[in-house]
Design an enzyme around this catalytic site. Structure first.
Site, short mmCIF file in Angstrom:
data_model
loop_
_atom_site.label_atom_id
_atom_site.label_comp_id
_atom_site.label_asym_id
_atom_site.label_seq_id
_atom_site.Cartn_x
_atom_site.Cartn_y
_atom_site.Cartn_z
N GLY A 14 156.69 33.13 -18.72
CA GLY A 14 157.34 31.84 -18.45
C GLY A 14 158.84 31.95 -18.24
O GLY A 14 159.57 30.97 -18.44
N LYS A 15 159.30 33.12 -17.81
CA LYS A 15 160.75 33.33 -17.62
C LYS A 15 161.34 32.32 -16.64
O LYS A 15 162.39 31.75 -16.90
CB LYS A 15 161.02 34.76 -17.14
CG LYS A 15 160.69 35.85 -18.11
CD LYS A 15 161.14 37.21 -17.59
CE LYS A 15 160.54 37.57 -16.26
NZ LYS A 15 159.06 37.70 -16.30
N LYS A 37 167.98 36.08 -9.38
CA LYS A 37 166.76 36.88 -9.50
C LYS A 37 167.00 38.14 -8.68
O LYS A 37 166.58 38.22 -7.52
CB LYS A 37 165.56 36.09 -8.98
CG LYS A 37 164.22 36.81 -9.05
CD LYS A 37 163.61 36.73 -10.42
CE LYS A 37 162.20 37.32 -10.41
NZ LYS A 37 161.58 37.34 -11.75
N ARG A 210 152.52 23.42 -22.89
CA ARG A 210 151.84 23.74 -21.63
C ARG A 210 152.12 22.65 -20.62
O ARG A 210 151.83 21.47 -20.86
CB ARG A 210 150.33 23.85 -21.88
CG ARG A 210 149.53 24.30 -20.66
CD ARG A 210 149.78 25.75 -20.34
NE ARG A 210 148.93 26.20 -19.24
CZ ARG A 210 149.06 27.37 -18.65
NH1 ARG A 210 149.99 28.22 -19.04
NH2 ARG A 210 148.25 27.73 -17.68
#
Length: 233
Positions: A14-15, A37, A210
């Site tokens: 979940g980065k 990124k 979630r």
């Protein structure tokens, strides 16, 4: 507020959700933001070139905006480990090259800069270097995203130990619920979170439930509701 390197306990911990959520939270508070990124595999070919969905999510939360190539300078099509994707492409990215790519955007000194890694802490960049070496070389504090599922405690502790062994400060951790069954027993779930808080010896910056959906902007805003920004010390 300094720059931080964001890593995870594993691939798909979940980065990106947490990174984009933290950037969205900073934007709510009127701060300038930058999400990077440096290396991404699993990219799609578009008319503008290779594009990665995670990098696009970070680009959307970067204000003032910057070109995609600044956000994600090294992109590979196969959704495999970066060093293997690079090998298939016939190139060998190095830590020095990545550092050269990120120095200029880091010099912009945005009020919150987050550099998202790929996979976990020990994912290789090439046959000799790990991607975590970028954080080490730049001396960046680290935010750890813990994928909450069976095995999370051991994975989180081992990753935190590796980060500190490499001489870096763990600035905080975020729990991200991957397996709803992990939270089915509320008392046990809270006990797991308490164990993580006691053994990671770093501030908890939030626990993200979630979340459903595919719109990365909406997901970032939803995640931001459950996060806190790290202390700038």
């Amino acid at each position: 507020m300094p720059a931080y390197f964001v890593t995870g306990t594993d691939t798909d911990a979940g980065k990106t959700l947490v990174t984009s959520g933290l950037l969205a939270l900073a934007r709510r508070r009127g701060l300038t933001t930058l999400g990077l990124k440096p290396v991404a595999s699993g990219c799609e070919e578009t008319v503008e070139g290779l594009r990665n969905v995670d990098a696009l999510a970070l680009e959307a939360q970067t204000r003032p905006a910057l070109p995609y190539a600044t956000i994600n300078p090294v992109a590979f099509a196969p959704a495999i480990a970066p060093h293997l994707a690079a090998r298939r492409a016939g190139v060998t990215p190095t830590l020095n090259q990545l550092a050269d790519h990120v120095r200029a955007p880091l010099a912009l000194a945005r009020e919150l800069t987050l550099i998202e890694g790929a996979g976990g802490w020990r994912v290789p960049l090439n046959d000799r270097e790990d991607l975590s070496g970028l954080a080490v070389g730049l001396g960046l504090p680290v935010i750890l995203v813990v994928g909450l599922r069976l095995g999370a405690i051991s994975h989180a502790r081992l990753t935190a130990e590796a980060i500190r062994t490499d001489g870096l400060r763990l600035a905080g951790w975020v729990g991200n619920l991957l397996d709803p069954g992990f939270a089915a027993d509320d008392a046990l779930y809270r006990d797991n979170l308490a164990t993580l808080a006691a053994t990671l010896d770093a501030p908890c910056l939030g626990v993200v439930p979630r979340l459903a959906g595919e719109d990365h902007r909406a997901l970032a805003e939803a995640a931001a509701d459950h996060l806190a920004l790290p202390d700038a010390d």
